[in-house]
Design an enzyme around this catalytic site. Sequence first.
Site, PDB file in Angstrom:
ATOM      1  N   ALA A   1      -0.461   4.022  -9.812  1.00 49.35           N
ATOM      2  CA  ALA A   1       0.884   3.931  -9.241  1.00 49.35           C
ATOM      3  C   ALA A   1       2.016   4.106 -10.268  1.00 49.35           C
ATOM      4  O   ALA A   1       2.887   4.969 -10.096  1.00 49.35           O
ATOM      5  CB  ALA A   1       1.029   2.622  -8.473  1.00 49.35           C
TER       6      ALA A   1
ATOM      7  N   ASP B   1      -1.082  -0.541  -5.596  1.00 51.07           N
ATOM      8  CA  ASP B   1      -0.353   0.698  -5.294  1.00 51.07           C
ATOM      9  C   ASP B   1       0.908   0.437  -4.495  1.00 51.07           C
ATOM     10  O   ASP B   1       1.869   1.199  -4.559  1.00 51.07           O
ATOM     11  CB  ASP B   1      -1.265   1.668  -4.548  1.00 51.07           C
ATOM     12  CG  ASP B   1      -2.264   2.261  -5.509  1.00 51.07           C
ATOM     13  OD1 ASP B   1      -3.306   1.621  -5.752  1.00 51.07           O
ATOM     14  OD2 ASP B   1      -1.970   3.335  -6.066  1.00 51.07           O
TER      15      ASP B   1
END
Length: 345
Positions: free
Chosen positions: A56, A239
């Site tokens: 991420a 994420d």
Amino acid sequence: VSADADPIPRTVSWDAERPAVRLIDQRRLPGSLEFLDCRTVDEVCVAILGLAVRGAPALGATGAYGIALAAAVGEDVERAAAALVATRPTAVNLAWGVQRAVAAWSARGTGAARALAGGAAGALAEAERVADEDVACNRALGAAGAALLGDGARVLTHCNAGSLACVGYGTAVGVIRAAAEAGKGPRVWVDETRPVLQGARLTAWELDRLGIPATLVADVAAAGLMAAGEVDCVIVGADRVAANGDVANKVGTYGLAVLARHHGIPFYVAAPTSTIDLATPDGAAIVVEQRPAEEVTTIAGVRVAPDGVVARNPAFDVTPTSLVTALITEHGLATPPLRSFLSAT
Ligand code: MRU
């Protein structure tokens, strides 16, 4: 230790000469450490889709540098932003990084005036800030998380939430790293992380470079290790963290959280606040990326399932906030509701 002295180079950087977004090509690891220079936004998008860059925070910086690239080479910045954001839906950092660079570019006016006012320079400066802040955040959250670990803690981690998933230092691996730097001597169980083996290929490589003792295990070994009393805590990255604290992370994370609860083991999520998405109320609203079936029917390009078999490949799953012992951020431990936490930071 400065970021430049890090044994692991920055995952994402800018090459002003070409110009290009320079990525560690994670498809080549652990075999070789190679860099991939993306000179168009399409090349950046292909790199993201093919997992040359992933994780991420790394996607956030790649998105920001992607906008800087578009502005520098005269591509349509709005189109570039839409293309970058469309590559992968789950990690909120991607859209966040793109938006930061687009806002810096837009702030320099419109049309030709924007070029004179340095729109491209503004986007690049913002991308560099996103990258530098990432490393600083990870060091801060690493220190906050390390305080939770006892001496010689045996930590199980999943996927790669290390330097390679960020610009540098790492989130879950950052906590382990900070504990090692504090002399706590952590040891790590590294889940291999099927289907595409980020644990085996990337986390194991990082920990070896860092000199932190690590043992690779098949994902399915975690339950037995916990039952045998060989895991002191689980630490994973994220994420997207919804406003209520539900966490999307690499598929398999939810199962680990259930196992950890069953065995009375702390389950920690380490993530910068840029991964918290207040616009997503809870986990049910998180879009889980579905990836190609071939990632499941093959291992490292070798087919392991019969031709024609049906396979499903969700890249992430959602862990309910009730199973998360603590969310470790650069501002310390966050308790839901996260809107209140963020407004107090
Ligand atoms: O599909 P990937 O490799 O991009 O998935 C990455 C993860 O799930 C990581 O755990 C997450 O992005 C956190 S990275 C600090």
